[in-house]
Design a protein around this motif. Sequence first.
Motif, short mmCIF file in Angstrom:
data_model
loop_
_atom_site.label_atom_id
_atom_site.label_comp_id
_atom_site.label_asym_id
_atom_site.label_seq_id
_atom_site.Cartn_x
_atom_site.Cartn_y
_atom_site.Cartn_z
N VAL A 321 41.68 91.30 152.53
CA VAL A 321 42.23 90.09 151.90
C VAL A 321 41.20 89.54 150.92
N SER A 322 41.54 88.47 150.23
CA SER A 322 40.60 87.80 149.33
C SER A 322 39.42 87.25 150.13
N PRO A 323 38.21 87.24 149.56
CA PRO A 323 37.04 86.72 150.28
C PRO A 323 36.99 85.20 150.36
N VAL A 324 37.84 84.53 149.63
CA VAL A 324 37.78 83.07 149.58
C VAL A 324 38.04 82.49 150.97
N GLY A 325 37.07 81.69 151.47
CA GLY A 325 37.22 81.03 152.76
C GLY A 325 36.95 81.92 153.96
N GLN A 326 36.53 83.17 153.74
CA GLN A 326 36.29 84.08 154.86
C GLN A 326 34.90 83.86 155.47
N ALA A 327 34.76 84.28 156.73
CA ALA A 327 33.47 84.18 157.43
C ALA A 327 32.48 85.19 156.86
N ALA A 328 31.22 85.03 157.24
CA ALA A 328 30.15 85.93 156.76
C ALA A 328 30.43 87.38 157.13
N SER A 329 31.15 87.58 158.25
CA SER A 329 31.43 88.94 158.71
C SER A 329 32.31 89.72 157.72
N TYR A 330 33.01 89.01 156.84
CA TYR A 330 33.83 89.69 155.82
C TYR A 330 32.96 90.63 154.99
N PHE A 331 31.71 90.23 154.75
CA PHE A 331 30.83 90.96 153.85
C PHE A 331 29.96 92.00 154.56
N TYR A 332 30.17 92.18 155.88
CA TYR A 332 29.40 93.19 156.61
C TYR A 332 29.69 94.58 156.05
N THR A 359 23.93 92.05 145.79
CA THR A 359 22.80 92.34 146.68
C THR A 359 23.31 93.09 147.90
N VAL A 360 22.69 94.20 148.22
CA VAL A 360 23.04 94.99 149.40
C VAL A 360 21.86 94.95 150.35
N ASN A 361 22.11 94.50 151.59
CA ASN A 361 21.06 94.39 152.60
C ASN A 361 21.29 95.41 153.70
N LEU A 362 20.49 96.48 153.68
CA LEU A 362 20.56 97.53 154.70
C LEU A 362 19.28 97.51 155.54
N GLY A 363 18.70 96.32 155.71
CA GLY A 363 17.47 96.18 156.46
C GLY A 363 17.69 95.51 157.80
N GLY A 364 16.67 95.59 158.66
CA GLY A 364 16.73 94.94 159.96
C GLY A 364 17.64 95.66 160.94
N ASP A 365 17.70 95.12 162.17
CA ASP A 365 18.52 95.76 163.20
C ASP A 365 19.82 95.00 163.44
N GLY A 366 20.12 94.01 162.58
CA GLY A 366 21.40 93.30 162.68
C GLY A 366 22.45 93.95 161.81
N PRO A 367 23.60 93.30 161.61
CA PRO A 367 24.65 93.88 160.77
C PRO A 367 24.18 94.03 159.31
N TYR A 368 24.50 95.14 158.69
CA TYR A 368 24.28 95.28 157.25
C TYR A 368 25.27 94.38 156.54
N SER A 369 24.87 93.90 155.34
CA SER A 369 25.76 92.98 154.64
C SER A 369 25.51 93.04 153.14
N HIS A 370 26.29 92.25 152.39
CA HIS A 370 26.09 92.17 150.94
C HIS A 370 26.57 90.82 150.41
N THR A 371 26.13 90.48 149.21
CA THR A 371 26.60 89.27 148.53
C THR A 371 26.98 89.62 147.12
N ILE A 372 27.96 88.88 146.59
CA ILE A 372 28.37 88.98 145.19
C ILE A 372 28.30 87.56 144.62
N VAL A 373 27.52 87.37 143.56
CA VAL A 373 27.38 86.05 142.93
C VAL A 373 27.90 86.14 141.51
N THR A 374 28.88 85.31 141.20
CA THR A 374 29.44 85.26 139.84
C THR A 374 28.51 84.45 138.96
N GLN A 375 28.18 84.99 137.78
CA GLN A 375 27.27 84.32 136.84
C GLN A 375 28.02 83.38 135.90
#
Length: 375
Positions: A321-332, A359-375
């Motif tokens: 679905v659209s990411p708008v209003g979704q929890a952080a887990s959407y981006f795992y 940004t793609v975060n494949l570090g640490g022992d927690g869930p991998y995740s990413h962010t998208i920032v509109t400029q």
Amino acid sequence: MKNLNRIFALILLVCLAVVSCKKEERDLNENISLVGTLSLPVNQASIKLTPSNAAASQQFKWTSATPEDGGLILYEVAFDKEGGNFSKPVFKIVSDGGGVQPQVTISHKDLTRIAALCGINSSSTGKVNWTVMASKASNSKVGQEVRTLQLERPAGFAEVPTDLYLTGSATEGGDDFAKAVKFKKLEEGVFELYTSLKAGSYILTDKPAQAGRKFFAEGASIKEGATGITVSGSTKAYYLKYDFNVASVIEVSEVQSVGLYMSAYGNEIGQLNYTSAGIWQSGIIPVVFYQFSWGRDERYKFAVHTASGVKYMGSSNVNNVSPVGQAASYFYLNSVTNDQWNNTYKFNPSADNKNIKATVNLGGDGPYSHTIVTQ
């Protein structure tokens, strides 16, 4: 005279009270009969151990011992080296039901530990003895019957690390054990890490401290020891994966690139650069949703190119679905297939015809995740 009578009466009452407060005492009967017949597994049974399978186990059964007064008896299954007399068993385990049932189920993981304690090396076969010890209070008896098991150990460690770290001059944390880089634990005994390596050497350890167990790779095998693994050349991003259940190096590959893959174009629309600690960041990436007859398509995921092939990272949801209003887990980020449309994310509608930074975060022992920032 009256005072003497009164004192005598008080003394008599005290004596009667003391006598009446005494409890009846009996000697505790600790006598028990010896454990009866061992029934499972049969004598000289052969077991091919699979400790990496959490469900793999072996049941042990025997007939009960009998207490003379009908009280409670506790049982332990004891193991010793072939020819041992159980004066100092190498391993003991309490039976089911907190020790009261004449049976116990032992996992292959524990049987592998027992095999190692009895001197059976990995990728080898050997024999161990077992019996049952019955106890009541301070009285303990070793069963008269002893049986032998033949155990076949696979390649791997009897005690796999709970955690795994990377340290050494070639690593991002250097030789300081306190700055050792932690692997992500995928399952029991299996670890992976996205990091960078430079010229120098590194070792694996189960603790970020000098006292930890140390491991190294020799070819495709993992061995215990402090031998450093040498790295040469310039600093590069790497993907490392190890399976201690079978003492194997699954993969050590250079990560050549990480791309932002847009489904409708069937191609990568931008690249991310490695920074540190398992993180990749992009510069400015123009985003234009693809125009279909039914509307504009905004689906995307990531492609991680290694020397061993392409790994796709995407959503756990097949249809998103659209990411708008979704929890952080959407981006795992999860390992997904190369399917063009499934397990993708959707850009925020505001990103259409705009620039973004990923940004793609494949570090640490927690869930991998990413962010998208509109400029």
